[in-house]
Every structure is written in structure tokens, then in C-alpha cells.
Design an enzyme around this catalytic site. Structure first.
Site, PDB file in Angstrom:
ATOM      1  N   TYR A   1     148.656 146.753  72.239  1.00 21.99           N
ATOM      2  CA  TYR A   1     149.281 145.516  71.390  1.00 21.99           C
ATOM      3  C   TYR A   1     150.714 145.154  71.752  1.00 21.99           C
ATOM      4  O   TYR A   1     151.220 144.077  71.877  1.00 21.99           O
ATOM      5  CB  TYR A   1     149.202 146.110  69.839  1.00 21.99           C
ATOM      6  CG  TYR A   1     149.764 144.850  68.897  1.00 21.99           C
ATOM      7  CD1 TYR A   1     149.168 143.768  68.718  1.00 21.99           C
ATOM      8  CD2 TYR A   1     151.150 145.118  68.257  1.00 21.99           C
ATOM      9  CE1 TYR A   1     149.747 142.864  67.730  1.00 21.99           C
ATOM     10  CE2 TYR A   1     151.505 144.257  67.621  1.00 21.99           C
ATOM     11  CZ  TYR A   1     151.232 143.198  67.096  1.00 21.99           C
ATOM     12  OH  TYR A   1     151.552 142.234  66.399  1.00 21.99           O
TER      13      TYR A   1
ATOM     14  N   LYS B   1     152.495 141.781  73.255  1.00 17.49           N
ATOM     15  CA  LYS B   1     153.625 140.950  72.572  1.00 17.49           C
ATOM     16  C   LYS B   1     154.851 140.874  73.462  1.00 17.49           C
ATOM     17  O   LYS B   1     155.654 139.915  73.312  1.00 17.49           O
ATOM     18  CB  LYS B   1     153.854 141.462  71.106  1.00 17.49           C
ATOM     19  CG  LYS B   1     152.926 141.356  70.004  1.00 17.49           C
ATOM     20  CD  LYS B   1     152.625 139.865  69.953  1.00 17.49           C
ATOM     21  CE  LYS B   1     151.963 139.803  68.493  1.00 17.49           C
ATOM     22  NZ  LYS B   1     151.819 138.266  68.309  1.00 17.49           N
TER      23      LYS B   1
END
Length: 279
Positions: A150, A154
């Protein structure tokens, strides 16, 4: 009377921050196109505003994105603001998390945003006006254990957004990066559902710590999603939108960690997520 801005928001199912973005834009007299995958359309039926309409849009599909954007352009003639909010959590140790799970996070969180940008930008460029708002995360700057896929998805959003901001300047297109801290939504529950009762092998002794990371952003002090969304929307609609919008619980902590020596950051995360013990 000034014409209402047309705003396209991705990932708008009820319970998420996207839902609150839509309400906040409508409060500012914008016409909002709220979008999400077909399976979640029922979660967008109770917007209490005739300024919001819901459409199907899957950011992981070239065809879905092209169809949705073309339909909006055909109906309204333009898109003034694109807010790339759609995203999923991805929790687990990188040495053991499946590549399929990692690819899915990147496909939705990273390429999903770029896919939207590539469809919308030509229309904005033709009019020499528009705003692109990409949602990153404080963990895109300071990655944490148990969420490497994750965090890296990002971090890539951050790199793309910084590049787009300069590349799109000749077309008078504003590019804004949003860096949320801890904001209360259904994100933590969704991350826990994806994690499920995973049978870790190398990391079986860290199962509880991994689960704790999945719900870490949803503590009692997390920023209310309505407050967060209104803050972001106000900034985005200002005459000179900022390049970065950093807001939400724990943003101060992550700012301090980003400036700290690596040994301090490592010690903090090892202690926070139970990585001091040897196995």
C-alpha cells in the site's frame, strides 16, 4: 450567474471518504459525478442532493474509464475537477504477501489514478483549464511495516503527481496532491476483510501485529471524514489551489518521522508493530 463546476470523483461508496467529498463539493454548488464499481452502486443511492449523480466506473478497466469519461463529456461538455480517490488497502509482509495482491493494489491505487488522468487531461487541455486532485497518503512519504504494498502504491502516486504538476502547467491545469493522515471511514474494516484469517508462514508469530496495522488508521482520534472532506474541497476550489494538502490526525507525527534519522524511525515502527523480537 457563474456556471456550476463539474466534478468527477472516483471511489464514492457510502462509508468512505469519497462519499464525503461528493457531499462537500455539492455544498459548494458544484455538480458532482460520483463514481464507483458496479457492485457498489447501491451504496450511492441516498445522496441527499440533486447536485450529485452516480455512475459506474472501474478505475482498473481501460474500457470502463473511457466510457465513463466520454459520457460525462458528452452530457456536460467538460470536467472542471477530477478527484482520484478510489483505492484499496493492502496489508501483509512483503516477503510473503502474494504478488497478485500487490499487483491489485498498484492497479487500483496507482495505475487507476493515471488511467483517469490520461482520459481526462486531453479535455482539460483543450479548454486550458482544470484541476487534477490525486489522493496519496502520509505513508507514501514514510512507509510502515506490514503495509509495504500500500505504501509503495501511494509513493508512486506522489512521484506521478509531482511530475504531472510540472508537465501540465503549460495547459493551465492545476495538480494537487492530498496527503491524508488518519481519517475515520470504512477503510480499516475493508482492510481487515481483505486480510481475513490469513495463514502466514514466516510471519505467523506476528499475526496480531499485522492485523493491528490493518486497522491502525481508524483509532478513536481519527479525523472525522466530513471535516476532512470539507477542508480538502475548500482548498481545491480556492483561486490558487495549494500543491499539497496535508490534513488529518497523525500528520504531525509522520512529518516528524520524515525528518528523523532512520534509526529513530526504525525503532519507532519496530516498537509500534512488534518487530523487536527475534524468531
Amino acid at each position: 450567474m457563474q456556471e456550476s463546476k463539474v466534478v468527477l470523483v472516483t471511489g464514492c461508496a457510502k462509508g468512505g471518504i469519497g462519499y464525503e467529498y461528493c457531499k462537500a463539493f455539492s455544498e459548494q454548488n458544484c455538480h458532482v459525478i460520483a463514481s464507483d464499481i458496479p457492485q457498489r452502486m447501491n451504496d450511492m443511492l441516498d445522496f441527499d442532493s440533486d447536485q450529485i449523480e452516480a455512475i459506474e466506473l472501474d478505475v482498473s478497466s481501460d474500457e470502463s474509464v473511457a466510457t465513463a469519461v466520454n459520457n460525462v463529456i458528452s452530457k456536460y461538455g467538460h470536467i472542471d475537477v477530477l478527484l482520484n480517490n478510489a483505492g484499496i488497502g493492502s496489508t501483509g509482509p512483503l516477503a510473503e504477501l502474494s504478488l497478485d495482491a500487490i499487483k491489485k493494489a498498484w492497479e487500483i491505487n496507482t495505475l487507476g489514478q493515471l488511467r483517469m488522468v490520461q482520459q481526462v487531461v486531453p479535455h482539460m487541455a483543450a479548454r486550458r483549464i482544470g484541476s487534477i486532485v490525486n489522493v496519496g497518503s502520509v505513508v507514501g512519504r514514510v512507509p510502515t511495516p506490514w503495509a509495504g504494498s500500500y505504501c509503495s502504491s501511494k509513493a508512486a502516486v506522489h512521484a506521478m503527481t509531482e511530475t504531472l504538476r510540472v508537465e501540465l502547467r503549460p495547459f493551465n491545469i492545476n495538480v494537487v496532491l492530498v496527503l491524508p493522515g488518519s481519517v475515520r471511514s470504512n477503510f480499516g474494516n475493508s482492510s481487515m476483510e481483505k486480510l481475513g484469517n490469513h495463514d502466514w508462514k514466516l510471519y505467523k508469530e506476528f499475526k496480531d501485529a499485522i492485523a493491528e496495522r490493518a486497522r491502525a488508521s481508524q483509532g478513536s482520534k481519527a479525523t472525522d471524514a466530513t471535516i476532512f472532506a470539507r477542508h480538502v474541497v475548500q482548498k481545491v476550489l480556492s483561486p490558487k489551489p495549494p500543491k499539497h494538502i496535508v490534513f488529518g490526525h497523525m500528520t504531525g507525527l509522520f512529518a516528524a518521522l520524515s525528518l528523523s534519522p532512520l534509526w529513530v524511525r526504525d525503532l519507532f515502527f519496530r516498537t509500534r508493530f512488534n518487530l523487536n523480537k527475534k524468531v
